[in-house]
Design an enzyme around this catalytic site. Structure first.
Site, PDB file in Angstrom:
ATOM      1  N   ASN A   1     -10.995  -2.228  -5.553  1.00 14.58           N
ATOM      2  CA  ASN A   1     -10.206  -1.306  -6.397  1.00 14.58           C
ATOM      3  C   ASN A   1     -10.861  -1.036  -7.756  1.00 14.58           C
ATOM      4  O   ASN A   1     -10.491  -0.088  -8.450  1.00 14.58           O
ATOM      5  CB  ASN A   1      -8.778  -1.830  -6.611  1.00 14.58           C
ATOM      6  CG  ASN A   1      -7.901  -1.720  -5.379  1.00 14.58           C
ATOM      7  OD1 ASN A   1      -7.014  -2.540  -5.159  1.00 14.58           O
ATOM      8  ND2 ASN A   1      -8.126  -0.704  -4.550  1.00 14.58           N
TER       9      ASN A   1
ATOM     10  N   ASP B   1       0.825  -1.216   0.000  1.00 10.26           N
ATOM     11  CA  ASP B   1       0.000   0.000   0.000  1.00 10.26           C
ATOM     12  C   ASP B   1       0.857   1.263   0.000  1.00 10.26           C
ATOM     13  O   ASP B   1       1.965   1.268   0.540  1.00 10.26           O
ATOM     14  CB  ASP B   1      -0.927  -0.018   1.233  1.00 10.26           C
ATOM     15  CG  ASP B   1      -2.092   0.931   1.077  1.00 10.26           C
ATOM     16  OD1 ASP B   1      -2.373   1.376  -0.047  1.00 10.26           O
ATOM     17  OD2 ASP B   1      -2.731   1.241   2.115  1.00 10.26           O
ATOM     18  N   GLY B   2       0.337   2.311  -0.603  1.00  4.95           N
ATOM     19  CA  GLY B   2       0.982   3.626  -0.533  1.00  4.95           C
ATOM     20  C   GLY B   2       1.546   4.135  -1.852  1.00  4.95           C
ATOM     21  O   GLY B   2       2.225   5.172  -1.872  1.00  4.95           O
TER      22      GLY B   2
ATOM     23  N   TRP C   1       2.902   7.993  -2.525  1.00  4.62           N
ATOM     24  CA  TRP C   1       4.314   8.122  -2.896  1.00  4.62           C
ATOM     25  C   TRP C   1       4.439   9.031  -4.117  1.00  4.62           C
ATOM     26  O   TRP C   1       5.271   9.938  -4.148  1.00  4.62           O
ATOM     27  CB  TRP C   1       4.875   6.729  -3.197  1.00  4.62           C
ATOM     28  CG  TRP C   1       6.348   6.668  -3.482  1.00  4.62           C
ATOM     29  CD1 TRP C   1       7.342   6.504  -2.568  1.00  4.62           C
ATOM     30  CD2 TRP C   1       6.982   6.751  -4.762  1.00  4.62           C
ATOM     31  NE1 TRP C   1       8.561   6.481  -3.204  1.00  4.62           N
ATOM     32  CE2 TRP C   1       8.373   6.628  -4.545  1.00  4.62           C
ATOM     33  CE3 TRP C   1       6.518   6.913  -6.071  1.00  4.62           C
ATOM     34  CZ2 TRP C   1       9.305   6.661  -5.588  1.00  4.62           C
ATOM     35  CZ3 TRP C   1       7.447   6.953  -7.112  1.00  4.62           C
ATOM     36  CH2 TRP C   1       8.819   6.834  -6.857  1.00  4.62           C
TER      37      TRP C   1
ATOM     38  N   ARG D   1      -5.267  -1.577   8.735  1.00  6.96           N
ATOM     39  CA  ARG D   1      -6.490  -2.311   8.401  1.00  6.96           C
ATOM     40  C   ARG D   1      -6.175  -3.422   7.409  1.00  6.96           C
ATOM     41  O   ARG D   1      -5.116  -3.469   6.805  1.00  6.96           O
ATOM     42  CB  ARG D   1      -7.590  -1.377   7.888  1.00  6.96           C
ATOM     43  CG  ARG D   1      -7.202  -0.569   6.676  1.00  6.96           C
ATOM     44  CD  ARG D   1      -8.375   0.280   6.170  1.00  6.96           C
ATOM     45  NE  ARG D   1      -7.898   1.166   5.138  1.00  6.96           N
ATOM     46  CZ  ARG D   1      -7.423   2.392   5.360  1.00  6.96           C
ATOM     47  NH1 ARG D   1      -7.431   2.900   6.566  1.00  6.96           N
ATOM     48  NH2 ARG D   1      -6.959   3.131   4.362  1.00  6.96           N
ATOM     49  N   ILE D   2      -7.177  -4.292   7.238  1.00  5.59           N
ATOM     50  CA  ILE D   2      -6.998  -5.520   6.460  1.00  5.59           C
ATOM     51  C   ILE D   2      -7.516  -5.375   5.029  1.00  5.59           C
ATOM     52  O   ILE D   2      -7.097  -6.101   4.135  1.00  5.59           O
ATOM     53  CB  ILE D   2      -7.715  -6.702   7.193  1.00  5.59           C
ATOM     54  CG1 ILE D   2      -7.150  -6.884   8.619  1.00  5.59           C
ATOM     55  CG2 ILE D   2      -7.610  -8.004   6.417  1.00  5.59           C
ATOM     56  CD1 ILE D   2      -5.680  -7.223   8.698  1.00  5.59           C
TER      57      ILE D   2
ATOM     58  N   GLY E   1       0.029   5.512  -4.423  1.00  7.77           N
ATOM     59  CA  GLY E   1      -0.550   6.804  -4.818  1.00  7.77           C
ATOM     60  C   GLY E   1       0.048   7.947  -4.018  1.00  7.77           C
ATOM     61  O   GLY E   1       0.431   8.987  -4.579  1.00  7.77           O
TER      62      GLY E   1
ATOM     63  N   HIS F   1       2.535   3.361  -9.046  1.00 11.74           N
ATOM     64  CA  HIS F   1       2.333   1.932  -9.319  1.00 11.74           C
ATOM     65  C   HIS F   1       3.548   1.375 -10.063  1.00 11.74           C
ATOM     66  O   HIS F   1       4.017   0.279  -9.757  1.00 11.74           O
ATOM     67  CB  HIS F   1       1.055   1.709 -10.125  1.00 11.74           C
ATOM     68  CG  HIS F   1      -0.190   2.118  -9.395  1.00 11.74           C
ATOM     69  ND1 HIS F   1      -0.413   1.795  -8.075  1.00 11.74           N
ATOM     70  CD2 HIS F   1      -1.282   2.840  -9.785  1.00 11.74           C
ATOM     71  CE1 HIS F   1      -1.588   2.292  -7.690  1.00 11.74           C
ATOM     72  NE2 HIS F   1      -2.125   2.939  -8.708  1.00 11.74           N
TER      73      HIS F   1
ATOM     74  N   GLU G   1       0.677 -13.182  12.403  1.00 11.13           N
ATOM     75  CA  GLU G   1       1.268 -12.025  13.091  1.00 11.13           C
ATOM     76  C   GLU G   1       1.235 -10.861  12.104  1.00 11.13           C
ATOM     77  O   GLU G   1       1.634 -11.013  10.944  1.00 11.13           O
ATOM     78  CB  GLU G   1       2.718 -12.331  13.483  1.00 11.13           C
ATOM     79  CG  GLU G   1       2.855 -13.417  14.524  1.00 11.13           C
ATOM     80  CD  GLU G   1       2.193 -13.034  15.839  1.00 11.13           C
ATOM     81  OE1 GLU G   1       2.223 -11.845  16.208  1.00 11.13           O
ATOM     82  OE2 GLU G   1       1.638 -13.940  16.499  1.00 11.13           O
TER      83      GLU G   1
HETATM   84  C1  IPE Z   1      -5.568  -2.547  -0.337  1.00  7.89           C
HETATM   85  O1  IPE Z   1      -5.196  -1.240  -0.495  1.00  7.89           O
HETATM   86  C2  IPE Z   1      -5.577  -3.258  -1.666  1.00  7.89           C
HETATM   87  C3  IPE Z   1      -4.262  -3.500  -2.261  1.00  7.89           C
HETATM   88  C4  IPE Z   1      -3.119  -3.209  -1.719  1.00  7.89           C
HETATM   89  C5  IPE Z   1      -4.305  -4.114  -3.559  1.00  7.89           C
HETATM   90  P1  IPE Z   1      -6.271  -0.071  -0.705  1.00  7.89           P
HETATM   91  O2  IPE Z   1      -5.502   1.188  -0.783  1.00  7.89           O
HETATM   92  O3  IPE Z   1      -7.164  -0.393  -1.831  1.00  7.89           O
HETATM   93  O4  IPE Z   1      -7.110  -0.178   0.634  1.00  7.89           O
HETATM   94  P2  IPE Z   1      -7.870   0.946   1.454  1.00  7.89           P
HETATM   95  O5  IPE Z   1      -8.841   1.587   0.515  1.00  7.89           O
HETATM   96  O6  IPE Z   1      -6.834   1.913   1.927  1.00  7.89           O
HETATM   97  O7  IPE Z   1      -8.520   0.205   2.571  1.00  7.89           O
HETATM   98  C1  IPE Z   2      -1.523   0.267  -3.427  1.00  9.77           C
HETATM   99  O1  IPE Z   2      -1.304   1.635  -3.461  1.00  9.77           O
HETATM  100  C2  IPE Z   2      -1.701  -0.324  -4.793  1.00  9.77           C
HETATM  101  C3  IPE Z   2      -3.088  -0.700  -5.138  1.00  9.77           C
HETATM  102  C4  IPE Z   2      -4.097  -0.666  -4.344  1.00  9.77           C
HETATM  103  C5  IPE Z   2      -3.318  -1.110  -6.507  1.00  9.77           C
HETATM  104  P1  IPE Z   2      -2.507   2.655  -3.509  1.00  9.77           P
HETATM  105  O2  IPE Z   2      -2.871   2.887  -4.948  1.00  9.77           O
HETATM  106  O3  IPE Z   2      -3.622   2.214  -2.644  1.00  9.77           O
HETATM  107  O4  IPE Z   2      -1.834   3.967  -2.926  1.00  9.77           O
HETATM  108  P2  IPE Z   2      -2.407   4.916  -1.782  1.00  9.77           P
HETATM  109  O5  IPE Z   2      -2.776   4.037  -0.641  1.00  9.77           O
HETATM  110  O6  IPE Z   2      -3.570   5.624  -2.354  1.00  9.77           O
HETATM  111  O7  IPE Z   2      -1.279   5.820  -1.442  1.00  9.77           O
HETATM  112 MG    MG Z   3      -4.022   2.431  -0.688  1.00  9.53          MG
END
Ligand code: IPE
Ligand code: IPE
Ligand code: MG
Length: 247
Positions: free
Chosen positions: A69, A21-22, A26, A191-192, A24, A38, A204
């Site tokens: 997504n 995650d992260g 970044w 979160r999950i 976007g 990405h 864990e």
């Molecule tokens: C979880 O991340 C899904 C993936 C990493 C593919 P999201 O960015 O979609 O989750 P939320 O919206 O923060 O819960």
């Molecule tokens: C995780 O990064 C990748 C996918 C969910 C595809 P995000 O796209 O969720 O990036 P943030 O969480 O918005 O920074």
């Molecule tokens: Mg995200």
């Protein structure tokens, strides 16, 4: 000797799952479009696969695209799918060289045809590889998976009145795989997000603050070190001891 002396090879998770995650945030931090994040997320995917294979982890599951997504803007989804095709095409050779088997979990039929074809080709070519299995979770959501498993079980003629956890597990996307002992989420989110809800019952959880594109082997090593310091009790009173291998 292992190249990673801080890791106890006798207490390795067999299965590591990562919520990457992260991306976007970044990209935003660099004044760029989310898609740029990405693309930058491919390097840590390579690092994670390489590290886990080197250590002897048997399964690595990466959450790449969730059922939720699909609610993102079409341009971002299209870019992600194109990146997936490009990356699989480019990396299949490395998977073969490293004896890694590629596999996909999720509602694969909902992916664009080109992705499905690219994926099934790479899955087919690598299916006899034995060092590690790399699962990509694509259009994956646990609620979808569990509902689907129940439907599959009913269609297969299972005795639904005497339904057990073991019966359900036979029809999950992860049938035959060990549950992840370690779940890592990056970007400091606690979160999950609908990921492996059934399978992580006793995993864990380690949250890394770094955004996914910044994650390197050293960060994952740190997560494994944290895992190795945890006491796992599985509802009992005493910590469950790690069985030391005789090697
Ligand atoms: C979880 O991340 C899904 C993936 C990493 C593919 P999201 O960015 O979609 O989750 P939320 O919206 O923060 O819960
Ligand atoms: C995780 O990064 C990748 C996918 C969910 C595809 P995000 O796209 O969720 O990036 P943030 O969480 O918005 O920074
Ligand atoms: Mg995200």
């Amino acid at each position: 000797m292992s190249s990673y002396p801080s890791i106890n090879l006798n207490n390795l998770p067999q299965h590591i799952a990562i919520i990457m995650d992260g991306n976007g945030r970044w990209a935003k931090g660099k004044g760029k479009l989310r898609v740029f994040g990405h693309s930058a997320g491919v390097t840590p995917v390579r690092e994670a696969s390489e590290l886990c294979a080197e250590l002897g982890v048997k399964y690595l599951t990466l959450y790449a695209f969730s059922t939720e997504n699909w609610s993102r803007p079409k341009a971002e989804i299209d870019a992600l799918m194109a990146l997936l095709v490009k990356t699989i095409r480019k990396e299949t050779k490395t998977l073969i060289e490293n004896n890694i088997r590629l596999y996909a979990i999720g509602d694969i039929k909902s992916l664009p045809l080109e992705c499905q074809e690219e994926l099934s080709e790479a899955i087919e070519i690598t299916k006899h590889n034995t060092r590690m299995q790399l699962n990509l979770a694509l259009s994956y959501g646990s609620r979808w998976e569990i509902v689907e498993a129940i439907k599959r079980a009913a269609a297969a003629g299972e005795d639904m009145k005497n339904f057990t956890a073991q019966t359900l597990e036979k029809y999950l996307e992860t049938a035959g795989m060990p549950d992840p002992e370690l779940l890592i989420r990056t970007s400091g989110e606690y979160r999950i997000s609908n990921f492996m809800l059934w399978q992580i019952a006793y995993a864990e959880i380690v949250i890394l603050e770094k955004l996914w594109p910044d994650v390197r082997k050293a960060d994952l090593i740190q997560a494994i070190e944290i895992y190795q310091k945890r006491e796992r009790r599985f509802g009992g009173v005493e910590p469950v001891k790690v069985v030391e291998s005789t090697k």
